[in-house]
Write a protein that holds these residues in place. Structure first.
Motif, PDB file in Angstrom:
ATOM      1  N   ALA A 249      32.675  60.526  39.822  1.00 29.43           N
ATOM      2  CA  ALA A 249      33.976  60.902  40.384  1.00 29.43           C
ATOM      3  C   ALA A 249      34.850  59.697  40.687  1.00 29.43           C
ATOM      4  O   ALA A 249      36.081  59.801  40.690  1.00 29.43           O
ATOM      5  CB  ALA A 249      33.780  61.731  41.648  1.00 29.43           C
ATOM      6  N   TYR A 250      34.235  58.545  40.954  1.00 30.03           N
ATOM      7  CA  TYR A 250      34.983  57.348  41.356  1.00 30.03           C
ATOM      8  C   TYR A 250      34.945  56.292  40.256  1.00 30.03           C
ATOM      9  O   TYR A 250      33.922  56.104  39.575  1.00 30.03           O
ATOM     10  CB  TYR A 250      34.381  56.744  42.624  1.00 30.03           C
ATOM     11  N   ALA A 251      36.039  55.576  40.126  1.00 26.68           N
ATOM     12  CA  ALA A 251      36.126  54.446  39.206  1.00 26.68           C
ATOM     13  C   ALA A 251      36.755  53.267  39.946  1.00 26.68           C
ATOM     14  O   ALA A 251      37.514  53.456  40.904  1.00 26.68           O
ATOM     15  CB  ALA A 251      36.965  54.800  37.982  1.00 26.68           C
ATOM     16  N   PRO A 252      36.464  52.044  39.531  1.00 23.20           N
ATOM     17  CA  PRO A 252      37.084  50.890  40.191  1.00 23.20           C
ATOM     18  C   PRO A 252      38.603  50.919  40.060  1.00 23.20           C
ATOM     19  O   PRO A 252      39.148  51.269  39.015  1.00 23.20           O
ATOM     20  CB  PRO A 252      36.497  49.692  39.435  1.00 23.20           C
ATOM     21  N   GLU A 253      39.272  50.569  41.127  1.00 23.93           N
ATOM     22  CA  GLU A 253      40.730  50.500  41.097  1.00 23.93           C
ATOM     23  C   GLU A 253      41.192  49.501  40.046  1.00 23.93           C
ATOM     24  O   GLU A 253      42.264  49.647  39.445  1.00 23.93           O
ATOM     25  CB  GLU A 253      41.262  50.108  42.473  1.00 23.93           C
ATOM     26  N   THR A 254      40.385  48.491  39.779  1.00 21.65           N
ATOM     27  CA  THR A 254      40.739  47.468  38.788  1.00 21.65           C
ATOM     28  C   THR A 254      40.776  48.020  37.369  1.00 21.65           C
ATOM     29  O   THR A 254      41.205  47.329  36.450  1.00 21.65           O
ATOM     30  CB  THR A 254      39.738  46.307  38.852  1.00 21.65           C
ATOM     31  N   HIS A 255      40.302  49.261  37.173  1.00 22.28           N
ATOM     32  CA  HIS A 255      40.372  49.887  35.852  1.00 22.28           C
ATOM     33  C   HIS A 255      41.725  50.565  35.641  1.00 22.28           C
ATOM     34  O   HIS A 255      41.814  51.569  34.940  1.00 22.28           O
ATOM     35  CB  HIS A 255      39.244  50.916  35.694  1.00 22.28           C
ATOM     36  N   HIS A 256      42.746  50.033  36.297  1.00 20.24           N
ATOM     37  CA  HIS A 256      44.126  50.501  36.138  1.00 20.24           C
ATOM     38  C   HIS A 256      44.322  51.917  36.684  1.00 20.24           C
ATOM     39  O   HIS A 256      45.153  52.672  36.166  1.00 20.24           O
ATOM     40  CB  HIS A 256      44.559  50.435  34.671  1.00 20.24           C
ATOM     41  N   ARG A 285      37.444  48.273  45.986  1.00 18.60           N
ATOM     42  CA  ARG A 285      38.201  49.519  46.129  1.00 18.60           C
ATOM     43  C   ARG A 285      37.899  50.429  44.938  1.00 18.60           C
ATOM     44  O   ARG A 285      38.045  50.027  43.781  1.00 18.60           O
ATOM     45  CB  ARG A 285      39.699  49.229  46.196  1.00 18.60           C
ATOM     46  N   MET A 286      37.477  51.656  45.258  1.00 19.45           N
ATOM     47  CA  MET A 286      37.207  52.666  44.242  1.00 19.45           C
ATOM     48  C   MET A 286      38.190  53.812  44.412  1.00 19.45           C
ATOM     49  O   MET A 286      38.572  54.163  45.536  1.00 19.45           O
ATOM     50  CB  MET A 286      35.772  53.190  44.385  1.00 19.45           C
ATOM     51  N   ARG A 287      38.599  54.401  43.305  1.00 22.84           N
ATOM     52  CA  ARG A 287      39.537  55.526  43.317  1.00 22.84           C
ATOM     53  C   ARG A 287      38.823  56.800  42.843  1.00 22.84           C
ATOM     54  O   ARG A 287      38.112  56.787  41.830  1.00 22.84           O
ATOM     55  CB  ARG A 287      40.701  55.254  42.375  1.00 22.84           C
ATOM     56  N   ARG A 288      39.027  57.867  43.598  1.00 18.30           N
ATOM     57  CA  ARG A 288      38.481  59.155  43.166  1.00 18.30           C
ATOM     58  C   ARG A 288      39.423  59.751  42.122  1.00 18.30           C
ATOM     59  O   ARG A 288      40.471  60.308  42.446  1.00 18.30           O
ATOM     60  CB  ARG A 288      38.312  60.107  44.348  1.00 18.30           C
ATOM     61  N   VAL A 289      39.049  59.626  40.857  1.00 16.09           N
ATOM     62  CA  VAL A 289      39.909  60.069  39.764  1.00 16.09           C
ATOM     63  C   VAL A 289      39.291  61.202  38.957  1.00 16.09           C
ATOM     64  O   VAL A 289      39.936  61.763  38.079  1.00 16.09           O
ATOM     65  CB  VAL A 289      40.237  58.881  38.825  1.00 16.09           C
ATOM     66  N   CYS A 297      32.954  53.728  30.166  1.00 20.36           N
ATOM     67  CA  CYS A 297      32.963  52.318  29.766  1.00 20.36           C
ATOM     68  C   CYS A 297      32.561  51.436  30.940  1.00 20.36           C
ATOM     69  O   CYS A 297      33.060  51.590  32.052  1.00 20.36           O
ATOM     70  CB  CYS A 297      34.338  51.914  29.259  1.00 20.36           C
ATOM     71  N   LEU A 298      31.678  50.510  30.683  1.00 18.66           N
ATOM     72  CA  LEU A 298      31.240  49.531  31.674  1.00 18.66           C
ATOM     73  C   LEU A 298      31.610  48.153  31.150  1.00 18.66           C
ATOM     74  O   LEU A 298      31.186  47.773  30.055  1.00 18.66           O
ATOM     75  CB  LEU A 298      29.729  49.633  31.896  1.00 18.66           C
ATOM     76  N   SER A 299      32.414  47.429  31.908  1.00 18.78           N
ATOM     77  CA  SER A 299      32.923  46.130  31.466  1.00 18.78           C
ATOM     78  C   SER A 299      33.625  46.250  30.123  1.00 18.78           C
ATOM     79  O   SER A 299      33.489  45.387  29.246  1.00 18.78           O
ATOM     80  CB  SER A 299      31.798  45.095  31.406  1.00 18.78           C
ATOM     81  N   GLY A 300      34.338  47.360  29.955  1.00 17.90           N
ATOM     82  CA  GLY A 300      35.174  47.520  28.769  1.00 17.90           C
ATOM     83  C   GLY A 300      34.498  48.046  27.528  1.00 17.90           C
ATOM     84  O   GLY A 300      35.132  48.101  26.465  1.00 17.90           O
ATOM     85  N   ARG A 301      33.234  48.457  27.632  1.00 17.26           N
ATOM     86  CA  ARG A 301      32.563  48.953  26.426  1.00 17.26           C
ATOM     87  C   ARG A 301      31.552  50.028  26.784  1.00 17.26           C
ATOM     88  O   ARG A 301      31.117  50.162  27.926  1.00 17.26           O
ATOM     89  CB  ARG A 301      31.857  47.827  25.677  1.00 17.26           C
ATOM     90  N   LEU A 302      31.203  50.826  25.776  1.00 15.85           N
ATOM     91  CA  LEU A 302      30.169  51.834  25.928  1.00 15.85           C
ATOM     92  C   LEU A 302      28.798  51.193  25.793  1.00 15.85           C
ATOM     93  O   LEU A 302      28.600  50.280  24.981  1.00 15.85           O
ATOM     94  CB  LEU A 302      30.326  52.926  24.871  1.00 15.85           C
ATOM     95  N   HIS A 303      27.849  51.667  26.574  1.00 16.64           N
ATOM     96  CA  HIS A 303      26.451  51.241  26.463  1.00 16.64           C
ATOM     97  C   HIS A 303      25.630  52.497  26.219  1.00 16.64           C
ATOM     98  O   HIS A 303      25.426  53.302  27.124  1.00 16.64           O
ATOM     99  CB  HIS A 303      26.005  50.530  27.738  1.00 16.64           C
ATOM    100  N   GLU A 304      25.139  52.662  24.991  1.00 17.44           N
ATOM    101  CA  GLU A 304      24.491  53.901  24.583  1.00 17.44           C
ATOM    102  C   GLU A 304      23.153  53.662  23.892  1.00 17.44           C
ATOM    103  O   GLU A 304      22.733  54.455  23.052  1.00 17.44           O
ATOM    104  CB  GLU A 304      25.411  54.696  23.658  1.00 17.44           C
ATOM    105  N   ALA A 305      22.466  52.597  24.248  1.00 19.79           N
ATOM    106  CA  ALA A 305      21.188  52.298  23.613  1.00 19.79           C
ATOM    107  C   ALA A 305      20.141  53.331  24.016  1.00 19.79           C
ATOM    108  O   ALA A 305      20.107  53.790  25.161  1.00 19.79           O
ATOM    109  CB  ALA A 305      20.718  50.903  23.994  1.00 19.79           C
TER     110      ALA A 305
END
Length: 320
Positions: A249-256, A285-289, A297-305
């Protein structure tokens, strides 16, 4: 059940619905919410459990034929609506019914996930000779439960052993749970290390896969980004497959994200008032979006291994 939107599997199968909550990761259980929506009160201690029809139990046989025809194994998450290894008087017969079904479906990759790994050995029929198409995982939402459940998981010679760190409610140093196994013989679990400068990093022998993700739903708790990136880095250093399922439910505010309720959370999981001067520097700061906007995406990319569908190693039997 059957087809699923769970990103790390292909199908879901439930021998029954329901179990007893055992740790903070259960507090806002999505399965309980779904069951109540259908009118089933099955997530109570020693309460009733919902059994499924014979038609439902025939589905894995159909999936197995499909996988054999295409020569592509199908992953089956068991159980998304309960815990296969709950010690409950109403489920023994259903659990015993599952073992021959698993034996009849070698083209399926049975992903057995439990919060009760200490019960596994006494409940499965395979002893030290687990079928190669059966994977075993345990949930660990923070360090406390990782320290309890991971050593129990690593005692079991499943072909693939995995962790579900979701909902991730605190930091987890995997080597703290793995290193105690290094003093025990057998299991292929002798602790070995890669030294990098002053850092001593466990290679996490015995863990094949780590799934991590934040919590979704109306009462979701935020996940500090460092908890996820630290797990990713531990897996990278140990050559362990890492799958980032969701922010929740929450994402970092730094993710725009500039809309949604703000929560400030520190590395220990404490939340702070936005204007509190005592807020530690590691708080973010986290935003409930919502799950959809928060993304995967984590650090700008998908991790699906994921682990190979055909295991590359034979389970090691423990020393007698």
């Amino acid at each position: 059940m059957g087809d699923t939107r769970i990103e790390w599997t292909d199908k879901t199968f439930n021998a029954w619905w329901g179990c007893t909550p055992v740790s903070p990761g259960c507090d806002h259980c999505y399965a309980d919410t779904l069951a109540r929506r259908w009118g089933h009160q099955v997530f109570q201690h020693r309460g009733p459990r919902r059994m499924l029809s014979d038609d439902y139990w025939r589905q894995p046989l159909t999936w197995n034929r499909e996988a054999q025809r295409t020569e592509v194994p199908i992953r089956v998450f068991t159980m998304s609506m309960g815990d296969l290894f709950e010690d409950h008087p109403h489920v023994t017969e259903a659990r015993e019914r599952l073992w021959p079904l698993i034996d009849q479906t070698p083209w399926l990759r049975w992903q057995l996930l439990t919060k009760r790994p200490r019960n596994v050995t006494s409940m499965v029929p395979w002893g030290n000779a687990w079928p190669e198409h059966v994977w075993l995982g345990t949930s660990a939402e923070n360090q406390h439960w990782a320290n309890i459940r991971i050593p129990a998981l690593l005692q079991i010679p499943a072909a693939v052993r995995f962790l579900s760190c979701e909902p991730l409610l605190g930091p987890i140093a995997l080597q703290q749970a793995v290193i105690p196994m290094g003093s025990q013989r057998g299991h292929g679990l002798t602790a070995s290390y890669v030294h990098t400068g002053d850092c001593c990093t466990s290679r996490l022998h015995g863990i094949d896969w780590v799934i991590a993700g934040g919590e979704s739903g109306p009462n979701a708790r935020p996940m500090h980004p460092r908890w996820a990136t630290d797990l990713r880095d531990q897996c990278r250093n140990a050559d362990v497959a890492f799958f980032f399922k969701q922010w929740g439910a929450y994402a970092p505010e730094t993710h725009h994200h500039d809309r949604g309720r703000t929560t400030v959370i520190d590395l220990k999981g404490h939340t702070w008032d936005d204007a509190d001067p005592a807020t530690p520097p590691d708080a973010i700061r986290m935003r409930r979006v919502g799950k959809g906007k928060a993304g995967r995406c984590l650090s700008g990319r998908l991790h699906e291994a994921t682990p190979p569908l055909s295991p590359t190693r034979t389970p090691n039997a423990p020393d007698s």
